[in-house]
Motif scaffolding. Structure first.
Motif, PDB file in Angstrom:
ATOM      1  N   VAL A  61       1.131  -1.220   0.039  1.00  0.00           N
ATOM      2  CA  VAL A  61       0.179   0.042   0.041  1.00  0.00           C
ATOM      3  C   VAL A  61       1.259   1.037   0.201  1.00  0.00           C
ATOM      4  O   VAL A  61       0.247   2.213  -0.647  1.00  0.00           O
ATOM      5  CB  VAL A  61      -0.881   0.090   1.245  1.00  0.00           C
ATOM      6  N   TYR A  62       2.032   1.226   1.235  1.00  0.00           N
ATOM      7  CA  TYR A  62       3.197   2.378   0.751  1.00  0.00           C
ATOM      8  C   TYR A  62       3.391   2.633  -0.666  1.00  0.00           C
ATOM      9  O   TYR A  62       3.779   3.443  -0.817  1.00  0.00           O
ATOM     10  CB  TYR A  62       4.207   1.857   2.041  1.00  0.00           C
ATOM     11  N   ILE A  63       4.608   1.688  -1.085  1.00  0.00           N
ATOM     12  CA  ILE A  63       4.904   1.709  -2.295  1.00  0.00           C
ATOM     13  C   ILE A  63       3.566   2.368  -3.502  1.00  0.00           C
ATOM     14  O   ILE A  63       3.801   3.402  -4.301  1.00  0.00           O
ATOM     15  CB  ILE A  63       5.317   0.491  -2.730  1.00  0.00           C
ATOM     16  N   THR A  64       2.108   1.950  -3.580  1.00  0.00           N
ATOM     17  CA  THR A  64       1.388   2.546  -4.647  1.00  0.00           C
ATOM     18  C   THR A  64       0.759   3.523  -3.549  1.00  0.00           C
ATOM     19  O   THR A  64       1.486   4.583  -5.341  1.00  0.00           O
ATOM     20  CB  THR A  64      -0.101   0.862  -4.198  1.00  0.00           C
ATOM     21  N   PHE A  65       1.050   3.530  -3.034  1.00  0.00           N
ATOM     22  CA  PHE A  65       0.217   5.386  -2.650  1.00  0.00           C
ATOM     23  C   PHE A  65       1.419   6.317  -3.086  1.00  0.00           C
ATOM     24  O   PHE A  65       1.558   7.651  -3.274  1.00  0.00           O
ATOM     25  CB  PHE A  65      -0.064   5.229  -1.567  1.00  0.00           C
ATOM     26  N   SER A  66       2.149   5.813  -2.339  1.00  0.00           N
ATOM     27  CA  SER A  66       3.464   6.398  -3.131  1.00  0.00           C
ATOM     28  C   SER A  66       3.999   7.566  -4.052  1.00  0.00           C
ATOM     29  O   SER A  66       4.326   8.461  -5.082  1.00  0.00           O
ATOM     30  CB  SER A  66       5.375   6.442  -1.936  1.00  0.00           C
ATOM     31  N   LYS A  67       3.962   6.601  -5.011  1.00  0.00           N
ATOM     32  CA  LYS A  67       3.998   6.451  -6.469  1.00  0.00           C
ATOM     33  C   LYS A  67       2.571   7.370  -7.315  1.00  0.00           C
ATOM     34  O   LYS A  67       2.936   8.158  -8.150  1.00  0.00           O
ATOM     35  CB  LYS A  67       3.867   5.249  -7.560  1.00  0.00           C
ATOM     36  N   LEU A  68       1.605   7.292  -6.758  1.00  0.00           N
ATOM     37  CA  LEU A  68       0.526   8.161  -7.122  1.00  0.00           C
ATOM     38  C   LEU A  68       0.451   9.452  -6.391  1.00  0.00           C
ATOM     39  O   LEU A  68      -0.297  10.240  -7.392  1.00  0.00           O
ATOM     40  CB  LEU A  68      -0.514   7.722  -6.461  1.00  0.00           C
ATOM     41  N   GLU A  69       1.065   9.211  -5.452  1.00  0.00           N
ATOM     42  CA  GLU A  69       1.087  10.536  -4.621  1.00  0.00           C
ATOM     43  C   GLU A  69       2.165  11.730  -6.140  1.00  0.00           C
ATOM     44  O   GLU A  69       2.118  12.704  -5.718  1.00  0.00           O
ATOM     45  CB  GLU A  69       1.575  10.884  -3.624  1.00  0.00           C
ATOM     46  N   GLN A  70       2.942  10.845  -5.728  1.00  0.00           N
ATOM     47  CA  GLN A  70       4.149  11.392  -6.735  1.00  0.00           C
ATOM     48  C   GLN A  70       3.280  11.689  -7.978  1.00  0.00           C
ATOM     49  O   GLN A  70       3.786  13.137  -8.709  1.00  0.00           O
ATOM     50  CB  GLN A  70       5.236  11.044  -7.148  1.00  0.00           C
ATOM     51  N   GLN A  71       2.835  11.938  -8.194  1.00  0.00           N
ATOM     52  CA  GLN A  71       2.019  11.661  -9.979  1.00  0.00           C
ATOM     53  C   GLN A  71       0.970  12.537  -9.548  1.00  0.00           C
ATOM     54  O   GLN A  71       0.983  13.718 -10.385  1.00  0.00           O
ATOM     55  CB  GLN A  71       1.875  10.449 -10.180  1.00  0.00           C
ATOM     56  N   ALA A  72       0.309  12.636  -8.437  1.00  0.00           N
ATOM     57  CA  ALA A  72      -0.457  13.930  -8.533  1.00  0.00           C
ATOM     58  C   ALA A  72      -0.306  15.197  -6.931  1.00  0.00           C
ATOM     59  O   ALA A  72      -0.842  16.123  -7.798  1.00  0.00           O
ATOM     60  CB  ALA A  72      -1.583  12.722  -6.746  1.00  0.00           C
ATOM     61  N   LYS A  73       0.383  15.074  -6.555  1.00  0.00           N
ATOM     62  CA  LYS A  73       0.682  16.363  -6.373  1.00  0.00           C
ATOM     63  C   LYS A  73       0.568  17.918  -6.914  1.00  0.00           C
ATOM     64  O   LYS A  73       1.170  18.823  -6.754  1.00  0.00           O
ATOM     65  CB  LYS A  73       2.404  16.372  -5.172  1.00  0.00           C
ATOM     66  N   TYR A  74       1.517  17.564  -7.778  1.00  0.00           N
ATOM     67  CA  TYR A  74       1.601  18.522  -9.106  1.00  0.00           C
ATOM     68  C   TYR A  74       0.201  19.568  -9.579  1.00  0.00           C
ATOM     69  O   TYR A  74       0.998  19.914 -10.933  1.00  0.00           O
ATOM     70  CB  TYR A  74       3.215  18.388 -10.104  1.00  0.00           C
ATOM     71  N   LEU A  75      -0.037  18.157  -9.686  1.00  0.00           N
ATOM     72  CA  LEU A  75      -1.907  18.712 -10.986  1.00  0.00           C
ATOM     73  C   LEU A  75      -2.445  19.915  -9.962  1.00  0.00           C
ATOM     74  O   LEU A  75      -2.649  20.276  -8.608  1.00  0.00           O
ATOM     75  CB  LEU A  75      -3.271  17.785 -10.696  1.00  0.00           C
ATOM     76  N   GLU A  76      -2.986  20.560 -10.998  1.00  0.00           N
ATOM     77  CA  GLU A  76      -3.678  21.787  -9.999  1.00  0.00           C
ATOM     78  C   GLU A  76      -5.485  21.503 -10.123  1.00  0.00           C
ATOM     79  O   GLU A  76      -5.643  20.982 -10.888  1.00  0.00           O
ATOM     80  CB  GLU A  76      -3.674  22.957 -11.020  1.00  0.00           C
TER      81      GLU A  76
END
Length: 278
Positions: free
Chosen positions: A155-170
């Motif tokens: 879960v941590y690995i999956t969430f981390s990857k998704l969070e890295q992609q998501a945090k730059y979106l406006e």
């Protein structure tokens, strides 16, 4: 005082409601400006529930059940109930157009991030001990603690990857800064008053004693935080943490109406925790 009612609408598909069901809900809101909406599942039956209803609107084509609204009895005092209804109504007014349809999770997370940013920080010896994001971290930890070690890592690995992609979106579709600021200011003022009157604390609408007796904690850390007296000074009467807790619990309710999943809720917890970890 006029009696208040709860109306349960049985729906075959609580994700995309029919035009007639939506029309009924709109009429209910128009004729009951103090009402609020929840989605529930009882005995495998999908329900849209409308609470705090004074004027009952019926439709022979819909399966509805009317009962006396007993929600007020779940709270320790009327002031807590008023705070709860205020939050329910606020988020219904803000999010109603997003109910019962697909929504963008990242946009939603970014806007909840914005909302929680208005909750004031609380410091002890120049260290931030409470803010709008402490609850997010606690709820994510409670979730991850229930999983076995390998699942936690997955879960941590999956969430981390998704969070890295998501945090730059406006995002802007939910964004209403003035509404968010107003909400937080109102809640903080109400909570501050209730704390001074000793009508609310972190454990409300329950008591610390009830939590200890139930002994159903998500993790050993959560249990220690509640049971040990030394931790109470950090949050039992903390304005920021109590305000955040009441706000975020209603947001979780409204996420169900917006058809976000439980896993998506915990991904939101993860994102907000990562963004604001001390």
């Amino acid at each position: 005082m006029k009696k208040k009612y709860q109306i349960d609408l049985l729906v075959p598909n609580s994700h995309f409601i029919s035009p007639i069901e939506k029309e009924w809900l709109i009429k209910m809101r128009k004729n009951n400006p103090n009402s609020y909406i929840c989605k529930n599942k009882i005995n495998n039956k999908k329900l849209i529930q409308v609470f705090n209803v004074s004027n009952i609107i019926t439709n022979d084509k819909l399966k509805t059940k009317v009962r006396v609204d007993k929600t007020k009895t779940y709270f320790q005092n009327h002031a807590q109930y008023q705070l709860y209804v205020f939050l329910e109504q606020f988020f219904d007014n803000l999010f109603f157009d997003n109910y019962f349809r697909d929504n963008d999770l990242i946009e939603f997370i970014n806007n909840i991030d914005d909302l929680l940013s208005y909750i004031p920080e609380e410091k002890i010896q120049d260290k931030v001990v409470n803010n709008g994001y402490i609850c997010q971290s606690s709820h994510y930890h409670a979730f991850i603690s229930k999983l076995n070690k390998s699942t936690q890592e997955e879960v941590y690995i999956t969430f981390s990857k998704l969070e890295q992609q998501a945090k730059y979106l406006e995002s802007n579709s939910f964004k209403k800064n003035n509404d968010f600021k107003y909400l937080v200011n109102e809640v903080v003022k109400k909570v501050q008053k209730l704390i001074l009157e000793r009508k609310i604390d972190f454990y409300s609408p329950h008591t610390r004693h009830e939590y200890i007796i139930a002994d159903q904690f998500a993790s050993p850390e959560h249990r220690e935080t509640v049971v040990e007296d030394k931790y109470q000074k950090y949050f039992q009467y903390s304005i920021p943490i109590i305000s955040a807790r009441w706000i975020i619990n209603i947001i979780y309710e409204k996420m169900i109406l917006m058809d976000f999943t439980i896993l998506e809720k915990y991904f939101m917890n993860f994102c907000l925790s990562k963004r604001h970890e001390q």
